[in-house]
Design a protein around this motif. Structure first.
Motif, short mmCIF file in Angstrom:
data_model
loop_
_atom_site.label_atom_id
_atom_site.label_comp_id
_atom_site.label_asym_id
_atom_site.label_seq_id
_atom_site.Cartn_x
_atom_site.Cartn_y
_atom_site.Cartn_z
N LEU A 24 1.03 -1.09 0.23
CA LEU A 24 -0.09 -0.01 -0.09
C LEU A 24 0.85 1.11 -0.08
O LEU A 24 1.83 1.29 0.82
N SER A 25 0.51 2.26 -0.81
CA SER A 25 1.17 3.52 -0.92
C SER A 25 0.78 4.23 0.38
O SER A 25 -0.10 4.26 1.10
N SER A 26 1.76 5.33 0.83
CA SER A 26 1.40 6.37 1.69
C SER A 26 0.20 7.21 1.42
O SER A 26 -0.82 7.48 2.16
N GLU A 27 -0.14 7.39 0.17
CA GLU A 27 -1.26 8.08 -0.40
C GLU A 27 -2.36 7.34 0.06
O GLU A 27 -3.66 7.95 0.37
N TYR A 28 -2.43 6.05 -0.27
CA TYR A 28 -3.73 5.23 -0.04
C TYR A 28 -4.05 5.01 1.32
O TYR A 28 -5.17 5.31 1.70
N ILE A 29 -2.68 5.01 2.13
CA ILE A 29 -3.18 4.94 3.70
C ILE A 29 -3.68 6.29 4.10
O ILE A 29 -4.47 6.30 5.02
N ALA A 30 -2.86 7.52 3.79
CA ALA A 30 -3.51 8.53 4.06
C ALA A 30 -4.79 8.84 3.89
O ALA A 30 -5.65 9.41 4.37
N GLY A 31 -5.57 8.29 2.56
CA GLY A 31 -6.77 8.45 2.41
C GLY A 31 -7.97 7.89 3.03
O GLY A 31 -8.69 8.12 3.73
N SER A 32 -7.23 6.58 3.63
CA SER A 32 -8.12 5.71 4.50
C SER A 32 -8.14 6.55 5.91
O SER A 32 -9.14 6.82 6.68
N VAL A 33 -7.05 6.96 6.60
CA VAL A 33 -6.73 7.40 7.76
C VAL A 33 -7.60 9.09 7.46
O VAL A 33 -7.89 9.46 8.55
N ASN A 34 -7.64 9.58 6.51
CA ASN A 34 -8.00 10.81 6.27
C ASN A 34 -6.88 11.87 6.92
O ASN A 34 -7.45 13.11 7.40
N VAL A 35 -5.68 11.79 6.48
CA VAL A 35 -4.61 12.66 6.98
C VAL A 35 -3.77 13.22 5.79
O VAL A 35 -3.88 12.33 4.70
N ASN A 36 -2.92 14.18 5.87
CA ASN A 36 -1.90 14.27 4.77
C ASN A 36 -0.95 13.14 4.68
O ASN A 36 -0.56 12.54 5.73
N ALA A 37 -0.41 12.77 3.53
CA ALA A 37 0.58 11.60 3.41
C ALA A 37 1.74 11.86 3.92
O ALA A 37 2.18 10.81 4.50
N ALA A 38 2.31 13.08 4.09
CA ALA A 38 3.26 13.41 4.94
C ALA A 38 3.32 12.71 6.35
O ALA A 38 4.30 12.31 6.83
N ALA A 39 1.94 13.16 6.99
CA ALA A 39 1.88 12.61 8.18
C ALA A 39 2.09 11.06 8.58
O ALA A 39 2.53 10.57 9.58
N ILE A 40 1.67 10.45 7.48
CA ILE A 40 1.48 9.00 7.37
C ILE A 40 2.89 8.52 7.30
O ILE A 40 3.34 7.58 8.06
N ARG A 41 3.57 9.15 6.38
CA ARG A 41 5.31 8.57 6.33
C ARG A 41 5.86 8.94 7.55
O ARG A 41 6.66 8.18 7.59
N LYS A 42 5.62 9.89 8.08
CA LYS A 42 6.25 9.97 9.49
C LYS A 42 6.21 8.88 10.46
O LYS A 42 7.04 8.46 11.14
N GLU A 43 4.69 8.52 10.45
CA GLU A 43 4.52 7.54 11.48
C GLU A 43 4.94 6.12 10.87
O GLU A 43 5.34 5.20 11.64
N ILE A 44 4.69 6.05 9.48
CA ILE A 44 5.44 4.68 8.93
C ILE A 44 7.08 4.69 9.28
O ILE A 44 7.53 3.56 9.65
N LYS A 45 7.63 5.70 8.92
CA LYS A 45 9.24 5.64 9.46
C LYS A 45 9.29 5.25 10.92
O LYS A 45 10.25 4.25 11.13
N ASN A 46 8.58 5.71 11.83
CA ASN A 46 8.73 5.10 13.28
C ASN A 46 8.48 3.66 13.20
O ASN A 46 9.04 3.00 13.79
N LEU A 47 7.45 3.46 12.64
CA LEU A 47 6.81 2.00 12.63
C LEU A 47 7.75 0.81 11.92
O LEU A 47 8.20 -0.27 12.35
N LYS A 48 8.42 1.50 11.09
CA LYS A 48 9.48 0.77 10.27
C LYS A 48 10.68 0.30 11.26
O LYS A 48 11.46 -0.66 11.39
#
Length: 135
Positions: A24-48
């Protein structure tokens, strides 16, 4: 805030569990969470960093669970994003006040007790358990 970050990472990982086998792309995930993709990438970095997510770079790339949802306990997720105690943090009271001079000591004990009870409770729940609510 802890509760927003926890809710966000739980949403991300639940989505990845539901779409297991897909990247899944960060854009797809951001659309589900309903936030900016940059915010998702920040959390993904931590989760990785904690091994909850893996990624594939480039065209057709994206994100997937880094380990089995059965082996991810919600307490681990909470610890990964926790910045303060569940009930918040203490303040700077007046040290001349009979309550103010000792309140932070007692708040610290209360906060630690609540955190331990909360973590013990959510340690019993895996990402797999939580994800079943959506199947």
């Amino acid at each position: 805030m802890n509760n927003i970050r926890f809710a966000t990472v739980l949403h991300i990982l639940t989505l990845l569990r539901m779409k297991e086998g897909q990247l899944l792309s960060s854009e797809y995930i951001a659309g589900s969470v309903n936030v900016n993709a940059a915010a998702i990438r920040k959390e993904i970095k931590n989760l990785k960093t904690f091994g909850f997510i893996t990624s594939k770079e480039g065209k057709g790339g994206g994100y997937a669970l880094g380990r089995s949802a059965k082996k991810i306990h919600l307490s681990e997720l909470y610890k990964a994003v926790s910045e303060v105690h569940l009930l918040g943090k203490s303040h700077n009271p007046n040290p001349e006040c009979p309550v103010g001079k000792d309140i932070n000591t007692h708040l610290k004990n209360l906060f630690e007790t609540v955190d331990k009870a909360f973590l013990k409770e959510i340690n019993q729940i895996t990402l797999e358990d939580f994800s079943k609510k959506f199947f």
